[in-house]
Design an enzyme around this catalytic site. Structure first.
Site, mmCIF file in Angstrom:
data_model
loop_
_atom_site.group_PDB
_atom_site.id
_atom_site.type_symbol
_atom_site.label_atom_id
_atom_site.label_comp_id
_atom_site.label_asym_id
_atom_site.label_seq_id
_atom_site.Cartn_x
_atom_site.Cartn_y
_atom_site.Cartn_z
ATOM 1 C CB THR A 125 3.948 -2.841 22.298
ATOM 2 O OG1 THR A 125 4.202 -3.268 20.995
ATOM 3 C CG2 THR A 125 4.920 -1.966 22.734
ATOM 4 C CE1 TYR B 158 3.702 7.355 5.404
ATOM 5 C CE2 TYR B 158 4.240 4.964 5.188
ATOM 6 C CZ TYR B 158 4.141 6.161 6.021
ATOM 7 O OH TYR B 158 4.330 6.277 7.352
ATOM 8 C CG HIS C 51 7.828 -5.488 15.942
ATOM 9 N ND1 HIS C 51 9.026 -4.787 15.991
ATOM 10 C CD2 HIS C 51 6.967 -4.958 15.389
ATOM 11 C CE1 HIS C 51 8.525 -3.539 15.689
ATOM 12 N NE2 HIS C 51 7.129 -3.656 15.381
ATOM 13 C CD GLU D 239 2.900 -4.376 15.099
ATOM 14 O OE1 GLU D 239 3.720 -4.425 14.080
ATOM 15 O OE2 GLU D 239 3.467 -3.668 16.046
ATOM 16 C CG ASP E 4 4.733 -1.654 6.449
ATOM 17 O OD1 ASP E 4 3.481 -2.169 6.606
ATOM 18 O OD2 ASP E 4 4.699 -1.150 7.734
ATOM 19 C CB VAL E 5 5.450 0.823 0.522
ATOM 20 C CG1 VAL E 5 4.889 1.966 1.417
ATOM 21 C CG2 VAL E 5 5.832 1.042 -0.723
ATOM 22 C CG ASP E 6 7.575 2.236 5.741
ATOM 23 O OD1 ASP E 6 6.984 1.107 5.599
ATOM 24 O OD2 ASP E 6 7.829 2.506 7.025
ATOM 25 C CG PHE F 46 -2.033 -1.051 1.436
ATOM 26 C CD1 PHE F 46 -1.684 -2.384 1.510
ATOM 27 C CD2 PHE F 46 -3.155 -0.711 0.908
ATOM 28 C CE1 PHE F 46 -2.735 -3.373 1.324
ATOM 29 C CE2 PHE F 46 -4.432 -1.652 0.931
ATOM 30 C CZ PHE F 46 -4.110 -2.858 1.196
ATOM 31 C CB ALA F 47 2.598 3.473 -1.987
HETATM 32 C C1 UD2 Z 1 4.984 0.757 12.393
HETATM 33 C C2 UD2 Z 1 5.683 -0.485 13.059
HETATM 34 C C3 UD2 Z 1 4.879 -1.380 12.793
HETATM 35 C C4 UD2 Z 1 3.448 -1.373 12.869
HETATM 36 C C5 UD2 Z 1 2.931 -0.043 12.054
HETATM 37 C C6 UD2 Z 1 1.541 0.280 12.167
HETATM 38 C C7 UD2 Z 1 8.130 -0.370 13.754
HETATM 39 C C8 UD2 Z 1 9.492 -0.715 13.077
HETATM 40 N N1 UD2 Z 1 7.138 -0.514 13.000
HETATM 41 O O1 UD2 Z 1 5.585 0.804 11.288
HETATM 42 O O2 UD2 Z 1 5.275 -2.717 13.419
HETATM 43 O O3 UD2 Z 1 2.893 -1.126 14.144
HETATM 44 O O4 UD2 Z 1 3.562 1.166 12.634
HETATM 45 O O5 UD2 Z 1 0.707 -0.896 11.592
HETATM 46 O O6 UD2 Z 1 8.008 0.003 14.915
HETATM 47 N N2 UD2 Z 1 0.771 3.774 4.813
HETATM 48 C C9 UD2 Z 1 0.553 4.598 3.559
HETATM 49 N N3 UD2 Z 1 0.454 5.847 3.807
HETATM 50 C C10 UD2 Z 1 0.419 6.482 4.916
HETATM 51 C C11 UD2 Z 1 0.736 5.904 6.181
HETATM 52 C C12 UD2 Z 1 0.828 4.516 6.150
HETATM 53 O O7 UD2 Z 1 0.595 4.084 2.422
HETATM 54 O O8 UD2 Z 1 0.303 7.789 5.111
HETATM 55 C C13 UD2 Z 1 0.973 2.523 4.613
HETATM 56 C C14 UD2 Z 1 2.255 2.007 3.975
HETATM 57 O O9 UD2 Z 1 2.166 0.763 3.305
HETATM 58 C C15 UD2 Z 1 3.019 1.610 5.399
HETATM 59 C C16 UD2 Z 1 1.996 1.022 6.152
HETATM 60 O O10 UD2 Z 1 0.981 1.898 5.918
HETATM 61 O O11 UD2 Z 1 4.229 0.885 5.197
HETATM 62 C C17 UD2 Z 1 2.443 1.137 7.746
HETATM 63 O O12 UD2 Z 1 2.461 2.693 8.207
HETATM 64 P P1 UD2 Z 1 3.802 3.064 8.661
HETATM 65 O O13 UD2 Z 1 4.618 2.954 7.764
HETATM 66 O O14 UD2 Z 1 3.494 4.510 9.186
HETATM 67 O O15 UD2 Z 1 4.038 2.455 9.961
HETATM 68 P P2 UD2 Z 1 5.637 2.332 10.474
HETATM 69 O O16 UD2 Z 1 6.621 2.135 9.603
HETATM 70 O O17 UD2 Z 1 5.819 3.520 11.444
#
Ligand code: UD2
Length: 348
Positions: A239, A120, A227, A297, A205-207, A115-116
């Site tokens: 958590t 993102y 994790h 999660e 995840d995309v990032d 998802f992007a």
């Molecule tokens: C954190 C946690 C992960 C999980 C996640 C929430 C770490 C290392 N990772 O990852 O375990 O809890 O949060 O599920 O602590 N996305 C979009 N657009 C946006 C926001 C999100 O496309 O504006 C999608 C995208 O595919 C992204 C995914 O949702 O990879 C997860 O969101 P995130 O990247 O903000 O989560 P992240 O990396 O902080």
């Protein structure tokens, strides 16, 4: 005469109930149809998925040579099996020459969702380019990319038998809703015709960016990734959601491992059950104005506690950051990329 009138009234009442019931059913079907079209638009039709899963066994060919497996030597610094006898995959626990040759004979396809939304989309180029270098190399991969801005998807040169489908989804204002909303879309996707186009599915995840090989050693019925921040923590410090009011509640004293929602997969049927569970539980929470601590999660962790995964991937398969290291992770295969959450997310 009086009896006749009562009888006519009764018939009219019955007809009324039947009419109302039929139109209500029609309404439900119509709303359901709209929902399907909205989510699966433009190209995915919902069909009954094939319940059967190709199972060819684990066949090796006569004359095919590989290192002798040992019963006495191997990694001793990490545990590579769970108490319910599911393998935990670490570098050194499998022979990729052997396992590749086994799965090559099966002619499998791996679906991969990503998802992007919003900003993102900037992560797509590195994610896809690095996947083309390291992810199921030599196997058929179908990427399903969900985005609110198809025009922002970069042009990527895909290898042979690698396909990309772009699916437009509505934009959302909260990153938490984007993260949780994936479950509903994945629930539908895993019941759509896509289920007939692939044998396994991974949701990533995309990032993130691939740095090392991620291959068929990861395939299984229900696959979870440990994790990277909690793999050496006591379970009471996971958590998990600890408020009993939330559907994701896990009491202190329970728990196996803390799994990430940033990568999971398996057979379509299994991923369908998991995502359906999370979507249902998220919406019950929403109706009670509660949101689980770590969103999808938290629900995923509850599901996997009571529906044990058949294979676990070590944090090699989703590391914290390429620049951080630990003696246990000998190969970083996929890693989160550094990002400024405040700048990149639609809300703080
Ligand atoms: C954190 C946690 C992960 C999980 C996640 C929430 C770490 C290392 N990772 O990852 O375990 O809890 O949060 O599920 O602590 N996305 C979009 N657009 C946006 C926001 C999100 O496309 O504006 C999608 C995208 O595919 C992204 C995914 O949702 O990879 C997860 O969101 P995130 O990247 O903000 O989560 P992240 O990396 O902080």
């Amino acid at each position: 005469m009086k009896l006749n009138r009562i009888f006519i009234l009764f018939i009219l009442l019955l007809l009324g109930i039947l009419f109302y019931g039929a139109s209500y059913l029609g309404y439900i079907q119509e709303s359901y149809r709209k929902l399907q079209i909205q989510i699966t638009d433009p190209s995915i039709k919902t069909v009954l998925m094939t319940e059967e899963h190709k199972d060819f066994g684990l066949r090796s060919s006569p004359g095919f040579l590989y290192s002798q497996p040992s019963l006495l030597e191997g990694r001793t610094d990490v545990v590579s099996i769970t108490p319910w006898l599911a393998p935990i995959i670490w570098e050194g626990s499998f022979d990729s020459t052997l396992i590749d040759s086994i799965y090559k004979q099966q002619n499998i396809t791996i679906a991969t969702t990503v998802f992007a939304l919003g900003k993102y989309t900037r992560f797509l180029k590195e994610f896809l380019e690095s996947a083309e270098q390291h992810y199921f190399v030599g196997f058929r991969v179908r990427y399903y990319l969900f985005t609110d801005q198809p025009e922002e998807v970069p042009e990527i040169k895909l290898g042979e038998e690698r396909y990309l489908t772009i699916l437009k989804v509505p934009s959302l204002d909260r990153w938490q809703d984007i993260s949780m909303g994936r479950m509903e879309i994945l629930e539908k996707l895993t019941k759509s015709e896509v289920a007939n186009e692939a044998d396994y599915i991974f949701c990533l995840d995309v990032d993130t960016k691939f740095y090392g090989p991620w291959g068929v050693e990861t395939l299984g019925r229900l696959v979870a990734v440990i994790h990277p921040w909690f793999y050496d923590y006591p379970r009471d410090q996971f958590t998990y959601e600890r408020r009993p009011e939330s559907q994701a509640f896990i009491p202190v004293g329970e728990g196996d491992y803390y799994y990430t929602a940033a990568a999971f997969g398996g057979l379509f049927k299994e991923v369908h059950e998991l995502t359906k569970y999370c979507r249902e539980r998220q919406s019950i929470d929403a109706s009670k104005a509660i949101e689980a601590l770590w969103h999808d999660e938290s629900h995923l962790n509850k599901y996997l506690l009571y529906n044990k995964p058949s294979k676990l991937l070590s944090p090699e398969y989703l590391w914290r950051d390429i620049s951080s290291s630990t003696r246990h992770v000998k190969v970083i295969r996929l890693s989160h990329v550094a990002k400024n959450n405040v700048e990149v997310r639609p809300n703080a």
